[in-house]
Write a protein that holds these residues in place. Structure first.
Motif, mmCIF file in Angstrom:
data_model
loop_
_atom_site.group_PDB
_atom_site.id
_atom_site.type_symbol
_atom_site.label_atom_id
_atom_site.label_comp_id
_atom_site.label_asym_id
_atom_site.label_seq_id
_atom_site.Cartn_x
_atom_site.Cartn_y
_atom_site.Cartn_z
ATOM 1 N N ASN A 113 0.842 -1.190 0.000
ATOM 2 C CA ASN A 113 0.000 0.000 0.000
ATOM 3 C C ASN A 113 0.884 1.249 0.000
ATOM 4 N N ASP A 253 -4.109 3.612 4.815
ATOM 5 C CA ASP A 253 -2.923 3.118 4.110
ATOM 6 C C ASP A 253 -3.012 3.349 2.598
ATOM 7 N N ALA A 255 -4.475 1.752 0.155
ATOM 8 C CA ALA A 255 -4.141 0.540 -0.597
ATOM 9 C C ALA A 255 -4.708 0.580 -2.020
ATOM 10 N N TYR A 258 -2.857 3.006 -4.214
ATOM 11 C CA TYR A 258 -1.524 2.513 -4.555
ATOM 12 C C TYR A 258 -1.598 1.488 -5.682
ATOM 13 N N THR A 259 -2.580 0.615 -5.612
ATOM 14 C CA THR A 259 -2.753 -0.378 -6.671
ATOM 15 C C THR A 259 -3.020 0.295 -8.016
#
Length: 267
Positions: A113, A253, A255, A258-259
């Motif tokens: 993340n 975070d 996540a 980030y992906t």
């Protein structure tokens, strides 16, 4: 005579050194302006040796993460700059004197993340913010060689220093206390920037686990001379308890972002 940092050049016998942000006294013969000049020279060498990623969108994303975290740093007399190195099989990141920082695509690939990526960057930002590079270069080279680097008279030494940071032998410049301070301040930057501080301990544990699988994963250069230890993890986990649980839960975070913004571009 050229003035270098806070040193009293007229007599090294009365040199008392600069006060670090951790309260301990350490010699630092380099001013912030000179540190930035040396950092720019080393950065040029790094970019001749390593391949900067040709992806403006991903570069901008990492730059934004870095700026978000570095905005929490106490030191404001350097310009924090962030670039991605295209090396998918190498887990590495490092900061140079003056706030220049490089993150490798191999490191980004093992982050789950954005908070984990930010935690690594926060640790490196903390080294810069705590003046660790100036202290380390002073210990390693002293006033004469520092002067020659500033005057551009020792290109061979600049190339060697760049190689040290790329290979992480440059980590040997930092003391154990420097590492503890960068961990502690980095986690604080992470938390105040709105990230879950648990990400720093989680990523360090991940490095420790991968180091135990030598030869079966990517080349891990990050912390290669100062491997994640039980002591450092214990310190980070203890520090986590200092942040109120309700505030930690409000942080995130990132996540999914980030992906979308990083992992999808690294495949």
């Amino acid at each position: 005579m050229r003035t270098i940092g806070c040193a009293v050049i007229g007599s090294l016998l009365i040199l008392t050194g600069c006060m670090t942000t951790s309260g301990e006294r350490s010699f630092n013969l380099i001013s912030s302006e000179e540190e930035s000049q040396i950092g720019a020279k080393i950065a040029k060498e790094v970019e001749q040796k390593e391949k900067v990623l040709n992806d403006p969108a991903l570069q901008a994303y990492v730059q934004n993460v870095g700026q978000r975290v570095s905005a929490m740093a106490e030191r404001r007399d350097v310009t924090y700059q962030f670039k991605v190195i295209d090396a998918p099989d190498t887990v590495n990141a490092f900061a140079l004197p003056g706030g220049y920082m490089y993150v490798y695509t191999g490191l980004m690939k093992i982050c789950d993340n954005e908070a984990e990526l930010a935690s690594v960057m926060a640790h490196e930002i903390a080294h810069v913010s705590s003046y660790h590079h100036g202290e380390a270069l002073t210990r390693a080279y002293g006033v004469q060689l520092i002067s020659s680097l500033l005057l551009g008279e020792n290109s061979g030494q600049l190339a060697r220093i760049a190689s040290d940071f790329i290979g992480q032998t440059g980590m040997m410049y930092f003391s154990r206390q420097n590492e503890y301070e960068a961990d502690a301040k980095g986690m604080d930057y992470l938390f105040r920037a709105g990230y879950r501080p648990e990400a720093m301990a989680a990523f360090m544990q991940k490095l420790a686990n991968q180091e135990g699988q030598a030869g079966r994963g990517p080349m891990i250069k990050l912390f290669s001379t100062h491997p994640p230890s039980a002591d450092r993890l214990a310190r980070l986990n203890a520090q986590l308890q200092q942040y109120p649980a309700d505030l930690r839960e409000k942080n995130t975070d990132y996540a999914e972002r980030y992906t979308k913004e990083a992992i999808s571009r690294l495949k």
